[in-house]
Design a protein around this motif. Structure first.
Motif, PDB file in Angstrom:
ATOM      1  N   ALA A 101      42.654  55.149-114.881  1.00  9.48           N
ATOM      2  CA  ALA A 101      44.027  54.919-115.103  1.00  9.48           C
ATOM      3  C   ALA A 101      44.831  55.186-113.768  1.00  9.48           C
ATOM      4  O   ALA A 101      44.688  56.141-112.985  1.00  9.48           O
ATOM      5  CB  ALA A 101      44.665  56.124-116.323  1.00  9.48           C
ATOM      6  N   ASN A 102      45.808  54.579-113.581  1.00  8.77           N
ATOM      7  CA  ASN A 102      46.941  54.512-112.242  1.00  8.77           C
ATOM      8  C   ASN A 102      48.222  54.773-112.877  1.00  8.77           C
ATOM      9  O   ASN A 102      48.742  54.505-113.620  1.00  8.77           O
ATOM     10  CB  ASN A 102      46.672  53.279-111.629  1.00  8.77           C
ATOM     11  N   GLY A 103      49.219  55.267-111.791  1.00  9.03           N
ATOM     12  CA  GLY A 103      50.412  55.384-112.033  1.00  9.03           C
ATOM     13  C   GLY A 103      50.776  56.135-113.440  1.00  9.03           C
ATOM     14  O   GLY A 103      50.242  57.064-113.659  1.00  9.03           O
ATOM     15  N   ALA A 104      51.683  55.693-114.310  1.00  7.44           N
ATOM     16  CA  ALA A 104      52.019  56.232-115.185  1.00  7.44           C
ATOM     17  C   ALA A 104      50.867  56.275-116.302  1.00  7.44           C
ATOM     18  O   ALA A 104      51.091  57.511-117.296  1.00  7.44           O
ATOM     19  CB  ALA A 104      53.380  55.704-115.826  1.00  7.44           C
ATOM     20  N   ALA A 105      50.134  55.413-116.334  1.00 14.54           N
ATOM     21  CA  ALA A 105      49.135  55.633-117.277  1.00 14.54           C
ATOM     22  C   ALA A 105      48.198  56.849-116.954  1.00 14.54           C
ATOM     23  O   ALA A 105      47.663  57.239-118.123  1.00 14.54           O
ATOM     24  CB  ALA A 105      48.077  54.259-117.296  1.00 14.54           C
ATOM     25  N   ALA A 106      48.219  57.347-115.703  1.00 14.06           N
ATOM     26  CA  ALA A 106      47.382  58.426-115.692  1.00 14.06           C
ATOM     27  C   ALA A 106      47.936  59.562-116.268  1.00 14.06           C
ATOM     28  O   ALA A 106      47.165  60.770-116.357  1.00 14.06           O
ATOM     29  CB  ALA A 106      47.172  58.603-114.089  1.00 14.06           C
ATOM     30  N   ARG A 107      49.176  59.594-116.762  1.00 14.43           N
ATOM     31  CA  ARG A 107      49.565  60.642-117.355  1.00 14.43           C
ATOM     32  C   ARG A 107      48.898  60.900-118.912  1.00 14.43           C
ATOM     33  O   ARG A 107      49.358  62.001-119.646  1.00 14.43           O
ATOM     34  CB  ARG A 107      51.114  60.829-117.541  1.00 14.43           C
ATOM     35  N   HIS A 108      48.518  59.775-119.207  1.00 18.33           N
ATOM     36  CA  HIS A 108      48.034  59.779-120.768  1.00 18.33           C
ATOM     37  C   HIS A 108      46.422  59.502-120.798  1.00 18.33           C
ATOM     38  O   HIS A 108      45.985  59.678-121.988  1.00 18.33           O
ATOM     39  CB  HIS A 108      48.690  58.390-121.303  1.00 18.33           C
ATOM     40  N   ILE A 109      45.724  59.575-119.759  1.00 18.56           N
ATOM     41  CA  ILE A 109      44.518  59.128-119.953  1.00 18.56           C
ATOM     42  C   ILE A 109      43.717  60.155-118.718  1.00 18.56           C
ATOM     43  O   ILE A 109      43.916  59.746-117.747  1.00 18.56           O
ATOM     44  CB  ILE A 109      43.926  57.946-119.557  1.00 18.56           C
ATOM     45  N   MET A 110      42.894  61.125-119.061  1.00 17.58           N
ATOM     46  CA  MET A 110      42.216  62.106-118.278  1.00 17.58           C
ATOM     47  C   MET A 110      40.668  61.641-117.772  1.00 17.58           C
ATOM     48  O   MET A 110      40.328  61.090-118.761  1.00 17.58           O
ATOM     49  CB  MET A 110      42.428  63.549-118.702  1.00 17.58           C
ATOM     50  N   PRO A 111      40.266  62.040-116.637  1.00 18.12           N
ATOM     51  CA  PRO A 111      38.660  61.514-116.488  1.00 18.12           C
ATOM     52  C   PRO A 111      38.087  62.296-117.719  1.00 18.12           C
ATOM     53  O   PRO A 111      38.425  63.488-117.997  1.00 18.12           O
ATOM     54  CB  PRO A 111      38.556  62.293-115.126  1.00 18.12           C
TER      55      PRO A 111
END
Length: 97
Positions: free
Chosen positions: A46-56
């Motif tokens: 997940a990049n950018g704003a999506a990274a706030r909703h998807i964690m490793p």
């Protein structure tokens, strides 16, 4: 969402294509677009704003959509790619676009 090209090709997905991401860990559902990653890496990042909703480590489902003529809808079968550890492809079912 950066995705290994092997996964994109198996699913019939294209770089730049819109994709819904369903996060099985936290219930988040978001729409973003696909970016081609490193071949053979198994990456789904997940990049950018999506990274706030998807964690490793979160398990996700990626969905794309298409229009199917009514007369073909009954015969249409979705393309389903199942992956295992490291996002290695286990099975590929359904139609290619």
């Amino acid at each position: 969402l950066t995705v290994d090209p092997d996964l994109l090709e198996a699913a019939g997905m294209l770089p730049g294509e819109a994709v819904d991401v369903l996060n099985l860990h936290n219930g988040a559902r978001l729409t973003t677009y696909l970016i081609e990653g490193r071949r053979g890496s198994g990456e789904v990042v997940a990049n950018g704003a999506a990274a706030r909703h998807i964690m490793p480590g979160d398990r996700v489902i990626l969905l794309t959509y298409g229009l199917v003529p009514e007369e073909a809808a009954a015969r249409h079968r979705p393309r389903i790619v199942t992956v295992g550890e490291g996002n290695r492809i286990l099975t590929v079912e359904g139609q290619r676009r």
